[in-house]
Design a protein around this motif. Structure first.
Motif, PDB file in Angstrom:
ATOM      1  N   UNK A  18       6.321   3.972  -2.443  1.00  0.00           N
ATOM      2  CA  UNK A  18       5.771   4.837  -3.497  1.00  0.00           C
ATOM      3  C   UNK A  18       4.336   4.403  -3.783  1.00  0.00           C
ATOM      4  N   UNK A  19       3.457   5.349  -4.041  1.00  0.00           N
ATOM      5  CA  UNK A  19       2.061   4.967  -4.217  1.00  0.00           C
ATOM      6  C   UNK A  19       1.308   5.955  -5.089  1.00  0.00           C
ATOM      7  N   UNK A  20       0.293   5.438  -5.758  1.00  0.00           N
ATOM      8  CA  UNK A  20      -0.673   6.261  -6.479  1.00  0.00           C
ATOM      9  C   UNK A  20      -2.000   6.285  -5.741  1.00  0.00           C
ATOM     10  N   UNK A  21      -1.987   5.781  -4.515  1.00  0.00           N
ATOM     11  CA  UNK A  21      -3.216   5.767  -3.723  1.00  0.00           C
ATOM     12  C   UNK A  21      -4.168   4.658  -4.099  1.00  0.00           C
ATOM     13  N   UNK A  22      -3.636   3.545  -4.593  1.00  0.00           N
ATOM     14  CA  UNK A  22      -4.507   2.425  -4.941  1.00  0.00           C
ATOM     15  C   UNK A  22      -5.115   1.821  -3.676  1.00  0.00           C
ATOM     16  N   UNK A  23      -6.279   1.177  -3.794  1.00  0.00           N
ATOM     17  CA  UNK A  23      -6.905   0.568  -2.607  1.00  0.00           C
ATOM     18  C   UNK A  23      -5.994  -0.430  -1.901  1.00  0.00           C
ATOM     19  N   UNK A  24      -5.077  -1.044  -2.624  1.00  0.00           N
ATOM     20  CA  UNK A  24      -4.181  -2.026  -2.015  1.00  0.00           C
ATOM     21  C   UNK A  24      -3.268  -1.403  -0.965  1.00  0.00           C
ATOM     22  N   UNK A  25      -3.065  -0.078  -1.011  1.00  0.00           N
ATOM     23  CA  UNK A  25      -2.198   0.573  -0.033  1.00  0.00           C
ATOM     24  C   UNK A  25      -2.723   0.374   1.384  1.00  0.00           C
ATOM     25  N   UNK A  26      -4.029   0.472   1.558  1.00  0.00           N
ATOM     26  CA  UNK A  26      -4.613   0.289   2.890  1.00  0.00           C
ATOM     27  C   UNK A  26      -4.340  -1.115   3.417  1.00  0.00           C
ATOM     28  N   UNK A  27      -4.397  -2.104   2.538  1.00  0.00           N
ATOM     29  CA  UNK A  27      -4.124  -3.484   2.934  1.00  0.00           C
ATOM     30  C   UNK A  27      -2.656  -3.635   3.343  1.00  0.00           C
ATOM     31  N   UNK A  28      -1.765  -3.031   2.566  1.00  0.00           N
ATOM     32  CA  UNK A  28      -0.334  -3.107   2.872  1.00  0.00           C
ATOM     33  C   UNK A  28      -0.025  -2.463   4.219  1.00  0.00           C
ATOM     34  N   UNK A  29      -0.619  -1.296   4.477  1.00  0.00           N
ATOM     35  CA  UNK A  29      -0.365  -0.598   5.739  1.00  0.00           C
ATOM     36  C   UNK A  29      -0.935  -1.372   6.925  1.00  0.00           C
ATOM     37  N   UNK A  56      -6.464  14.669  -0.926  1.00  0.00           N
ATOM     38  CA  UNK A  56      -5.692  13.921   0.064  1.00  0.00           C
ATOM     39  C   UNK A  56      -5.425  12.505  -0.436  1.00  0.00           C
ATOM     40  N   UNK A  57      -4.277  11.972  -0.090  1.00  0.00           N
ATOM     41  CA  UNK A  57      -3.943  10.615  -0.490  1.00  0.00           C
ATOM     42  C   UNK A  57      -4.991   9.661   0.078  1.00  0.00           C
ATOM     43  N   UNK A  58      -5.670   8.911  -0.786  1.00  0.00           N
ATOM     44  CA  UNK A  58      -6.748   8.039  -0.303  1.00  0.00           C
ATOM     45  C   UNK A  58      -6.188   6.782   0.358  1.00  0.00           C
ATOM     46  N   UNK A  59      -5.759   6.935   1.590  1.00  0.00           N
ATOM     47  CA  UNK A  59      -5.178   5.802   2.303  1.00  0.00           C
ATOM     48  C   UNK A  59      -5.698   5.777   3.732  1.00  0.00           C
ATOM     49  N   UNK A  96      13.694   0.137   3.971  1.00  0.00           N
ATOM     50  CA  UNK A  96      13.016  -1.014   3.382  1.00  0.00           C
ATOM     51  C   UNK A  96      12.005  -0.493   2.372  1.00  0.00           C
ATOM     52  N   UNK A  97      12.184  -0.868   1.117  1.00  0.00           N
ATOM     53  CA  UNK A  97      11.262  -0.463   0.067  1.00  0.00           C
ATOM     54  C   UNK A  97      10.181  -1.528  -0.076  1.00  0.00           C
ATOM     55  N   UNK A  98       8.939  -1.090  -0.003  1.00  0.00           N
ATOM     56  CA  UNK A  98       7.788  -1.953  -0.238  1.00  0.00           C
ATOM     57  C   UNK A  98       6.942  -1.356  -1.355  1.00  0.00           C
ATOM     58  N   UNK A  99       6.308  -2.225  -2.146  1.00  0.00           N
ATOM     59  CA  UNK A  99       5.308  -1.760  -3.099  1.00  0.00           C
ATOM     60  C   UNK A  99       3.990  -1.555  -2.363  1.00  0.00           C
ATOM     61  N   UNK A 100       3.112  -0.765  -2.961  1.00  0.00           N
ATOM     62  CA  UNK A 100       1.842  -0.488  -2.282  1.00  0.00           C
ATOM     63  C   UNK A 100       0.792  -1.559  -2.527  1.00  0.00           C
TER      64      UNK A 100
END
Length: 347
Positions: A18-29, A56-59, A96-100
């Motif tokens: 689940x995500x709000x498109x925080x910058x941390x999402x790119x790091x997680x991916x 668009x989702x900023x990821x 597998x559930x991960x936080x963003x």
């Protein structure tokens, strides 16, 4: 026989974030793409921004993951609802559930495969091991200590794998939990009540401390409403069964009552009730602030933050608890099998 032939087939799994498109999402991916081992069959990003946000989702999706990524709207209904949307869109045996804002370790995929392969048929879920980096040259701040609690929390969905059949059996996450708080403990308790087992795995994931402003600890008091729902659904001993710390709610209630007595006494002309209430409020607030200051780095900014928020937190925590008791007064208690009994509020 070769090593590849001896190695058991990797369990099929999907990753739901689940995500709000925080910058941390790119790091997680990026970390997920770089993790050594069998890749997921799909990665479901549940965009939990309001539907009115059509951007668009900023990821930045790594090239290796691009063919696997599916983006689906979450309708801003909160992480519990977003995770339900995610796992229901993924037919794989494991989700597998991960936080963003987490960073899977370099051998995460290999370790996950071992965790899932070792899971017995009656195992519903396998938890990852969470590490929270803290500064080595000073005591952690109040917010850093709050985040560090994730390292010892049980069954948190920062990195938690669940068997799809188990999620189906208990109906997934309870969407009455609107925040990323207690929805994971609620699910785990329902799993255990239904006869499933949960275990800790070997894979490792880092949860950095994200930036936060001065008032983050005050906003966190909204979780007291979720605790009211937990007590209503799981009974007063849910803290022990979930391995959750009790916190300071009872002290917050006492401090708030003392402050209210002081105000009422002053308004009605009750000199002694006003003085007694004020003295108790001041003593309770000072003790709370001092405990937080002594545990922290004791910088000027941290001391000011602790002084201000320690005066505000008790009444805010009390208000959220009272609101939760009212909002969830008709919530049904679980029976011994983990099923709900009676009516369930859907507010």
């Amino acid at each position: 026989m070769t090593e590849a032939a001896e190695r058991p087939a990797a369990p099929e799994y999907a990753v739901v974030i689940p995500t709000l498109g925080r910058p941390s999402l790119a790091v997680a991916l990026r970390a997920l793409a770089d993790a050594k081992g069998p890749a997921p069959r799909r990665v479901v990003l549940v965009d939990d921004r309001p539907l009115g946000d059509c951007t668009a989702l900023p990821a930045a999706i790594p090239e290796e993951l691009a063919p696997l990524v599916e983006i689906t709207p979450g309708c801003a209904a909160g992480p519990a609802a977003a995770r339900n949307i995610g796992w229901r869109a993924a037919p794989e045996p494991w989700t597998v559930f991960l936080d963003d804002d987490v960073v899977p370790g370099p051998t995460w995929a290999d370790d996950l495969a071992a965790d899932l392969a070792a899971a017995a048929p009656g195992a519903a879920g396998v938890q990852g091991r969470i590490a929270v980096p803290l500064p080595g040259d000073r005591r952690p701040t109040d917010w850093e200590r709050m985040t560090a609690g994730l390292a010892t929390a049980r069954w948190i969905t920062a990195d938690m794998a669940y068997r799809r059949t188990a999620l189906e059996a208990v109906g997934g996450f309870d969407e009455r939990f609107p925040r990323a708080f207690r929805e994971d403990a609620d699910l785990a308790l329902r799993m255990v009540a239904a006869g499933w087992r949960l275990s800790a795995g070997s894979r490792r994931t880092t949860h950095p401390v994200r930036p936060a402003d001065r008032w983050v600890s005050v906003r966190a008091q909204a979780g007291n409403a979720d605790d009211a729902l937990m007590a209503r659904v799981h009974g007063p001993d849910w803290w022990t069964r979930a391995g959750a710390p009790r916190g300071r709610l009872r002290r917050h209630l006492a401090i708030t009552a003392a402050g209210a007595a002081a105000v009422i006494g002053a308004v009605t002309g009750g000199r002694w009730p006003a003085a007694g209430g004020a003295a108790l409020w001041l003593a309770g607030t000072a003790e709370f602030a001092l405990a937080r200051v002594l545990a922290g780095p004791r910088t000027r900014d941290e001391i000011v933050t602790m002084a201000l928020t320690s005066a505000v937190i008790p009444p805010v925590a009390t208000a959220h608890r009272m609101a939760g008791l009212v909002r969830h007064r008709s919530a049904a208690r679980l029976d011994r099998t983990g099923a709900r009994t009676g009516a369930v509020d859907r507010e």
